[in-house]
Design a protein around this motif. Structure first.
Motif, PDB file in Angstrom:
ATOM      1  N   LEU A   1       0.682  -1.548  -0.714  1.00  0.00           N
ATOM      2  CA  LEU A   1       0.464  -0.321  -0.324  1.00  0.00           C
ATOM      3  C   LEU A   1       1.117   1.363   0.131  1.00  0.00           C
ATOM      4  O   LEU A   1       0.434   2.152  -0.326  1.00  0.00           O
ATOM      5  CB  LEU A   1      -0.948  -0.243   1.294  1.00  0.00           C
ATOM      6  CG  LEU A   1      -2.013   1.112   1.229  1.00  0.00           C
ATOM      7  CD1 LEU A   1      -2.916   1.315   0.281  1.00  0.00           C
ATOM      8  CD2 LEU A   1      -2.468   1.442   3.498  1.00  0.00           C
ATOM      9  N   GLY A   2       2.104   1.884   0.828  1.00  0.00           N
ATOM     10  CA  GLY A   2       2.966   2.929   1.146  1.00  0.00           C
ATOM     11  C   GLY A   2       3.702   2.695  -0.477  1.00  0.00           C
ATOM     12  O   GLY A   2       3.496   4.150  -0.820  1.00  0.00           O
ATOM     13  N   VAL A   3       3.995   1.175  -1.383  1.00  0.00           N
ATOM     14  CA  VAL A   3       5.267   1.749  -2.433  1.00  0.00           C
ATOM     15  C   VAL A   3       3.588   2.356  -2.919  1.00  0.00           C
ATOM     16  O   VAL A   3       4.054   2.945  -4.425  1.00  0.00           O
ATOM     17  CB  VAL A   3       5.432   0.795  -2.834  1.00  0.00           C
ATOM     18  CG1 VAL A   3       6.323   0.699  -4.544  1.00  0.00           C
ATOM     19  CG2 VAL A   3       6.070   0.241  -1.897  1.00  0.00           C
ATOM     20  N   LEU A   4       2.478   1.680  -3.221  1.00  0.00           N
ATOM     21  CA  LEU A   4       0.977   2.018  -4.553  1.00  0.00           C
ATOM     22  C   LEU A   4       0.891   3.662  -4.991  1.00  0.00           C
ATOM     23  O   LEU A   4       0.951   4.606  -5.135  1.00  0.00           O
ATOM     24  CB  LEU A   4       0.638   1.341  -4.664  1.00  0.00           C
ATOM     25  CG  LEU A   4       0.210   0.356  -4.737  1.00  0.00           C
ATOM     26  CD1 LEU A   4      -1.600  -0.745  -4.351  1.00  0.00           C
ATOM     27  CD2 LEU A   4       0.373   0.437  -6.777  1.00  0.00           C
TER      28      LEU A   4
ATOM     29  N   THR B   1      -7.273  -6.597  -4.944  1.00  0.00           N
ATOM     30  CA  THR B   1      -7.017  -5.569  -5.631  1.00  0.00           C
ATOM     31  C   THR B   1      -7.247  -4.215  -5.804  1.00  0.00           C
ATOM     32  O   THR B   1      -7.788  -3.356  -6.159  1.00  0.00           O
ATOM     33  CB  THR B   1      -7.139  -5.844  -7.268  1.00  0.00           C
ATOM     34  OG1 THR B   1      -8.272  -6.854  -8.106  1.00  0.00           O
ATOM     35  CG2 THR B   1      -6.238  -6.618  -8.031  1.00  0.00           C
ATOM     36  N   ARG B   2      -9.283  -4.878  -5.267  1.00  0.00           N
ATOM     37  CA  ARG B   2     -10.206  -3.846  -4.951  1.00  0.00           C
ATOM     38  C   ARG B   2      -9.766  -3.384  -3.896  1.00  0.00           C
ATOM     39  O   ARG B   2      -9.993  -2.011  -3.664  1.00  0.00           O
ATOM     40  CB  ARG B   2     -11.758  -4.048  -5.510  1.00  0.00           C
ATOM     41  CG  ARG B   2     -12.125  -5.492  -4.179  1.00  0.00           C
ATOM     42  CD  ARG B   2     -13.400  -5.582  -3.796  1.00  0.00           C
ATOM     43  NE  ARG B   2     -13.801  -6.576  -3.425  1.00  0.00           N
ATOM     44  CZ  ARG B   2     -14.867  -7.472  -3.177  1.00  0.00           C
ATOM     45  NH1 ARG B   2     -15.739  -6.961  -4.691  1.00  0.00           N
ATOM     46  NH2 ARG B   2     -15.153  -8.050  -2.177  1.00  0.00           N
ATOM     47  N   THR B   3      -9.361  -3.872  -2.719  1.00  0.00           N
ATOM     48  CA  THR B   3      -8.297  -2.950  -1.378  1.00  0.00           C
ATOM     49  C   THR B   3      -7.236  -2.101  -2.095  1.00  0.00           C
ATOM     50  O   THR B   3      -7.273  -0.943  -1.431  1.00  0.00           O
ATOM     51  CB  THR B   3      -8.458  -4.523  -0.954  1.00  0.00           C
ATOM     52  OG1 THR B   3      -9.041  -4.814  -0.678  1.00  0.00           O
ATOM     53  CG2 THR B   3      -7.692  -3.641   0.387  1.00  0.00           C
ATOM     54  N   MET B   4      -6.118  -2.408  -2.664  1.00  0.00           N
ATOM     55  CA  MET B   4      -5.953  -2.138  -2.844  1.00  0.00           C
ATOM     56  C   MET B   4      -5.663  -0.743  -4.114  1.00  0.00           C
ATOM     57  O   MET B   4      -5.047   0.542  -4.215  1.00  0.00           O
ATOM     58  CB  MET B   4      -4.003  -2.713  -3.755  1.00  0.00           C
ATOM     59  CG  MET B   4      -3.938  -3.945  -2.833  1.00  0.00           C
ATOM     60  SD  MET B   4      -3.454  -3.243  -0.966  1.00  0.00           S
ATOM     61  CE  MET B   4      -2.032  -2.596  -1.090  1.00  0.00           C
TER      62      MET B   4
END
Length: 566
Positions: A80-83, A248-251
């Motif tokens: 998440l942090g990288v995204l 994927t929908r979480t991210m």
């Protein structure tokens, strides 16, 4: 707690901090990814090639591959942090890598060793992947999928057309949903190894936002796949797609959080420098209220998103419900935040030049499509409604400790994709909402506690209504799902405050963010609440301090690359 102890407690964010420093400041014209270059590529509807080179050089693609397969994906909180770091710069980049991740997830979870090795090899060599799920006629109705995989003696013959899929023209591999025996199946097509006329790439679709993203498709015409192309057990394709979407929908929320950070930074800097009526625009009460509201929406979205990402690591069995809630709440709140920033910028929000090289209008257009990714808002409400209706018959006591779920930053066991695997229903408990009462009881602010009790009443009313209408798709049923999602978001804010503010510190430890964020959620629920202007002013002060100190607009104390200021 000592500084070293705090650092070890927030180790999940080390990857984001590393990526931030390696990519440089997006406002800096000499950085690897710049806002100005993103606008230029968008104008030409061109792939931002230099930006992809920058994220590859920073190793961002390695976080799409699990540690066991040679990559660096150890936790979804870290991913998440990288995204978010990529999305602070250009959503077209994070969406491109996100589409690859969507294609790869079912391989990590259900693929055989040879399939996993091949996909890891491709991704680590900087190849793109695509998920061949969407079809023009079928839309979100997976059961209407028309693509077929006919069994033959030595494998399958694939026929069909996939459309509006990410990376369709540039992908080296695809995971494809197709009707097959005995039902729908999921297949890995190694496009890099397929020769001949069996695969035809479709033209890029022109879009309002994300013009640099390859949104296109491909068509299979008597395309032969080896028997080894099948993923998982025969006939489980729909189940596998449902499972992979939980990841994927979480991210997707992480992408919108990053974009909203930059939008808010642009609006704040403009308000600080713009002189109106003899003073900075930031001194005007309406401008301060807009910025405070946008920041509070971003923080409420972040609390919801952090809980969902961490649940992928520690509570995968809850994700059939929680991933849909996060996908409904987070992009929606972030789009609202971006819209408020547009009001602050006024006419400059529409310019393709001037403030921040005209980047805001691109961010607004790019962010606007994120609520549609991985299923529209209506699709998420249907998922929430169906999960809650099913849960009425099975509700049990809470099982998941809140200090584990909300232990943001704490290390977790590295992701093992095949144990456990995603489930179709969320189980017997929903700890985030079930334990709202206890969270409210721990509040020492009488006004906020009173508002919390109203939220508990909304939760109870919603549950009772769902119990009466469990099997029905009605207008009220979807409204109950919406209200549940908003109560979930408020509960995430309260649980974060109770469980983690001492470790996170900074903004997270100031009750001002909680006061404004929960009030804004209550307003969305139609509850009668008055604004807390003192808390809003403190949030604006935090915004200025965070920007001056090169830190993310976040509850997490994340240092950014040194900010370039003209």
């Amino acid at each position: 707690m000592t500084t070293s102890a705090v650092a070890s407690s927030l180790a999940a964010y080390d990857a984001a901090a590393e990526v931030e420093q390696r990519l440089g400041c997006p406002f800096d014209p000499d950085a690897g990814i710049t806002l100005a270059a993103g606008v230029q590529a968008d104008e030409l509807e061109a792939v931002p090639t230099a930006a992809f080179e920058a994220v590859w050089s920073a190793g961002c693609h390695e976080y799409l591959v699990p540690v066991d397969e040679g990559g660096r994906l150890a936790s979804f909180e870290s991913l998440l942090g990288v995204l978010r770091a990529m999305s602070r710069r250009d959503l077209a980049i994070s969406v491109g890598l996100g589409s690859t991740f969507l294609a790869a997830v079912p391989v990590w979870v259900w693929g055989r060793p040879q399939q996993r090795r091949r996909v890891a090899e491709l991704i680590l060599a900087r190849a793109f992947g695509t998920a061949g799920i969407s079809e023009e006629a079928a839309g979100s109705d997976l059961l209407a999928t028309a693509t077929t995989a006919a069994p033959v003696a030595d494998g399958f013959v694939l026929n069909g057309r996939k459309w509006l899929v990410g990376n369709g023209r540039r992908a080296s591999f695809a995971t494809v949903l197709a009707a097959s025996e005995p039902s729908f199946g999921l297949f890995l097509a190694d496009l890099a190894a397929l020769d001949g006329p069996g695969v035809r790439r479709l033209p890029k679709v022109r879009t309002v936002g994300l013009r640099g993203h390859d949104l296109s498709g491909f068509e299979f015409r008597d395309c032969h796949l080896d028997a080894s192309a099948a993923l998982g057990n025969p006939g489980r394709g729909i189940e596998m797609v449902s499972g992979m979407l939980q990841f994927t929908r979480t991210m997707v929320g992480g992408m919108t959080l990053g974009a909203a950070d930059t939008a808010l930074r642009i609006a704040l800097r403009h308000a600080r420098g713009r002189i109106l009526y003899g003073q900075p625009a930031l001194a005007l009460p309406p401008v301060r209220a807009l910025l405070a509201g946008a920041f509070a929406d971003l923080l409420a979205a972040e609390a919801t998103q952090l809980a969902a990402a961490r649940a992928l690591d520690v509570a995968l069995h809850r994700m059939p419900l929680w991933s849909a809630v996060a996908k409904y709440v987070v992009p929606d709140f972030c789009v609202d935040a971006v819209s408020a920033c547009g009001e602050v910028l006024s006419a400059r929000a529409y310019l393709r030049e001037n403030v921040a090289d005209g980047a805001f209008q691109k961010i607004a257009r790019d962010a606007a499509i994120t609520p549609v990714f991985e299923g529209t808002k209506l699709v998420q409400l249907e998922s929430i409604r169906a999960q809650l209706a099913s849960g009425v018959r099975r509700r049990g006591p809470a099982e998941l400790p809140l200090d584990l779920l909300f232990g943001f930053g704490e290390p977790v066991t590295a992701w093992a994709p095949r144990a456990p695997r995603p489930s179709i229903v969320y189980g017997r408990a929903d700890e985030v909402v079930d334990l709202l009462d206890a969270a409210v009881e721990r509040l020492d602010d009488d006004g906020l506690a009173a508002l919390g009790r109203q939220l508990v009443a909304v939760r109870d009313e919603t549950r009772a209504a769902i119990g009466h209408q469990a099997a029905h798709r009605t207008h009220s049923g979807y409204d109950h799902a919406r209200r549940h999602a908003l109560v979930h978001a408020a509960a995430c804010c309260l649980h974060l405050w109770n469980e983690r503010r001492g470790v996170l510190g900074g903004v997270a430890a100031d009750p001002a963010w909680l006061a404004v964020a929960v009030r804004r959620i209550a307003q969305r629920l139609g509850l009668p609440v008055d604004p807390d202007r003192e808390a809003e002013d403190r949030l604006v002060t935090h915004l200025q301090e965070l920007d001056d100190d090169d830190r993310a607009f976040s509850l997490v104390p994340l240092r950014l690359a040194p900010q370039y200021r003209r």
